[in-house]
Scaffold this active site. Structure first.
Site, PDB file in Angstrom:
ATOM      1  N   ASP A  74       0.865  -1.072   0.065  1.00 20.83           N
ATOM      2  CA  ASP A  74       0.069  -0.083   0.045  1.00 20.83           C
ATOM      3  C   ASP A  74       0.688   1.189  -0.177  1.00 20.83           C
ATOM      4  O   ASP A  74       2.001   1.119   0.466  1.00 20.83           O
ATOM      5  CB  ASP A  74      -1.021   0.018   1.265  1.00 20.83           C
ATOM      6  CG  ASP A  74      -0.167   0.009   2.519  1.00 20.83           C
ATOM      7  OD1 ASP A  74       0.733  -0.943   2.730  1.00 20.83           O
ATOM      8  OD2 ASP A  74      -0.538   0.591   3.420  1.00 20.83           O
ATOM      9  N   GLU A 128       0.135  -1.346   5.576  1.00 26.00           N
ATOM     10  CA  GLU A 128       1.004  -1.070   6.458  1.00 26.00           C
ATOM     11  C   GLU A 128       1.050   0.551   6.607  1.00 26.00           C
ATOM     12  O   GLU A 128       1.563   0.872   7.947  1.00 26.00           O
ATOM     13  CB  GLU A 128       2.269  -1.151   5.824  1.00 26.00           C
ATOM     14  CG  GLU A 128       3.738  -0.999   6.725  1.00 26.00           C
ATOM     15  CD  GLU A 128       4.306   0.389   6.785  1.00 26.00           C
ATOM     16  OE1 GLU A 128       5.278   0.433   7.678  1.00 26.00           O
ATOM     17  OE2 GLU A 128       3.819   1.072   5.980  1.00 26.00           O
TER      18      GLU A 128
END
Lengths: 368, 368
Positions: A74, A128
């Site tokens: 991400d 994350e």
């Protein structure tokens, strides 16, 4: 098995651009996970698992040691930099540094059939850059913890292709101020909670950061307001205002003492009888530098650069908490992560790739 | 036609409680409009029109003068005071003062068949507590401007059943501060726009209000932050923060000079090269006291109290702009409007009712 000769380095800049072109803002990593899964499934020697939008590829060569290479899929939200743009040997674009360059290196290593001295687990995970509850590593651990087993872990976070040791801890704290609602034509009948933010924001802005040196690595703490909100209607003196704080603390402190320091800073400005409150929303401990494991020493030698402190929180703390020594090591300037100008260079990508390739192909010489 | 004897005052406290029990937060006035429409349609001598959630009832007795009695149906959002609560001769609850007490008085006057010396237009309208674009008066004017015609207007806003003259103007201004996005672990790479709010909020909080006296009415200006927002993600130094201001200015200033004074206050803190900007979102001029019309002088005499300045903006400005002299006159303490403690007393309700009844029944004696 591959040849003894090290294969040529693939075009990692183009490979990173391809990954940047697949948007993967947190909570929307599905498309990129599909792409990664499809790549890994083409590699016969890897057993591939998928858990949610997390993809894990593991070799099973029967080597004595296993290295976990892990990277998050991400990115933070776009900042006018959604489109990848290559100029010469530099790639700009959202996630180019944090950390699609690292992902491209991992995918290239996974695809390369060379003579590995260690087994490798490639972990591509989601969530994350957002609240810890969304961490893909926690999802994988919840589903099948064995998928994350290993002797050491290398997190492909941007470090400029040098080892960044340990990581700082992070606290998320919410400060909420009370007030008394009133009509804006008669504000003296109320107390404006938004006005009361001023001294709190002033004190946060003036925060003087500690910069402790731990194992020759200099850390640097930080305290930032990352969100502010308040207000009911255009005619109403607001009775509630909230500021969200993000605190980074060096690994010589635990989360409790870091929280105590923020409370000591701000509590003198709060009045519980006015409805003010300060709440810990989330805390992640830091991780001290851990460079004693032979495989990590070997990587350090391969990079030929002294280790540096990791200032951000990274999942080295996740692995450290589980007894797996871990370091940050990946392409891209960490100073540019989360900025509109983030970029990655071919030199960083190639350097990270060759260091990790050397570790994987020769690391067993130094493994226990 | 009714008898010459003034009819008994109805139970206005109970009638107001009934209206408070029908929620009518701005943009959701439909139910209350239905209720009002149904009441008015029971009165034979009134022609009733509905435009959106606005209801207009007009007598057509052929009198020489027409008084417009106008009141807004909507309230600000609830503040733990949604349920009406009567204790003795006081009613608490959302909108009790602002301005369902005034609506109850209007409905009682509309329902009472007494010997009217003037024609009366009862205007119940929506969208007063929100941005001007939602004003029910503008909707009515757009659909059928003749419905709002009259010689004078009385706005039933809470004034403690005394005349509050004129009204202050209002400006809505948005101040938006720029910054430079960065990772919160390396905030020195960016500029935190939320931190930059501190001096702006401090200056707004310290604002020293003018208190000019106009036609023996003392006004009191105000500047309030009514909303604040900023923030992207928990890990990102925010590059934009916005504060919404609400400024009330006395009617000796026009909107342009009021805006200039706010700009003079805050512009020294803004840096256009950093992306800072200040924008006028909405402005409503104030209205000077206008107590020279015989019908309004007559109402002033009926109240036996000196006029006072209206500090809030009200739709007296709407009528004043259209050449119709207007005053604020209604039950309820204006100081409690928009607070959790707003309430209205039976004494205020009865006093407002009898003053207006006397105006309607005898006002023609002093009409031109």
């Amino acid at each position: 098995m591959g040849s003894d000769r090290a294969p040529a380095v693939p075009d990692l800049l183009a490979a990173t651009a391809e990954l940047v072109a697949i948007p993967s803002v947190s909570h929307s990593e599905g498309l990129l996970a599909d792409h990664v899964e499809s790549d890994l499934r083409r590699v016969d020697r890897l057993a591939v698992d998928r858990v949610g939008d997390n993809v894990i590829g593991r070799s099973h060569l029967g080597r004595a040691s296993r290295i976990v290479l892990a990277g998050h899929l991400d990115t933070v939200p776009a900042n006018g930099n959604l489109e990848p743009k290559i100029d010469g040997d530099t790639l700009w674009g959202l996630g180019s540094a944090d950390m699609k360059g690292g992902l491209a290196v991992m995918l290239a290593l996974a695809a390369t059939d060379f003579d590995a001295a260690v087994d490798v687990t490639y972990v591509f995970y989601s969530g994350e850059e957002v609240a810890r509850q969304y961490s893909g590593l926690l999802q994988i651990e919840g589903a099948a913890p064995g998928l994350l087993a290993g002797d050491v872990a290398v997190l492909g976070e941007p470090t400029g292709a040098r080892i960044e040791a340990g990581c700082q801890g992070v606290l998320k704290i919410e400060v909420s101020l009370g007030g008394v609602r009133a009509h804006t034509a008669r504000p003296w009948m109320g107390v404006n909670a938004v006005h009361r933010l001023a001294p709190v924001l002033e004190r946060v802005a003036a925060y003087e950061a500690r910069e402790p040196v731990i194992d020759a690595c200099q850390y640097r703490e930080a305290l930032q307001a990352v969100g502010v909100s308040g207000g009911l209607a255009a005619n109403v003196v607001p009775d509630r205002a909230t500021v969200s704080l993000n605190h980074r603390f060096a690994p010589d402190r635990d989360a409790a003492s870091a929280e105590a320091s923020v409370r000591a800073l701000l509590e003198p400005l709060l009045d519980p009888t006015a409805g003010d409150r300060m709440a810990l929303v989330e805390s992640q401990p830091g991780a001290s530098p851990s460079l004693t494991h032979p495989l990590l020493r070997s990587l350090l030698q391969a990079t030929a650069l002294p280790p540096r402190a990791k200032l951000g929180w990274t999942d080295v703390a996740f692995f450290a908490e589980r007894g797996i020594p871990a370091v940050n090591f990946g392409p891209g300037d960490p100073e540019l992560a989360h900025t509109a100008d983030e970029c990655v260079t071919r030199r960083d990508l190639d350097s990270a790739y060759t260091s990790l390739r050397d570790l994987i192909s020769g690391g067993s010489l130094q493994a226990p």
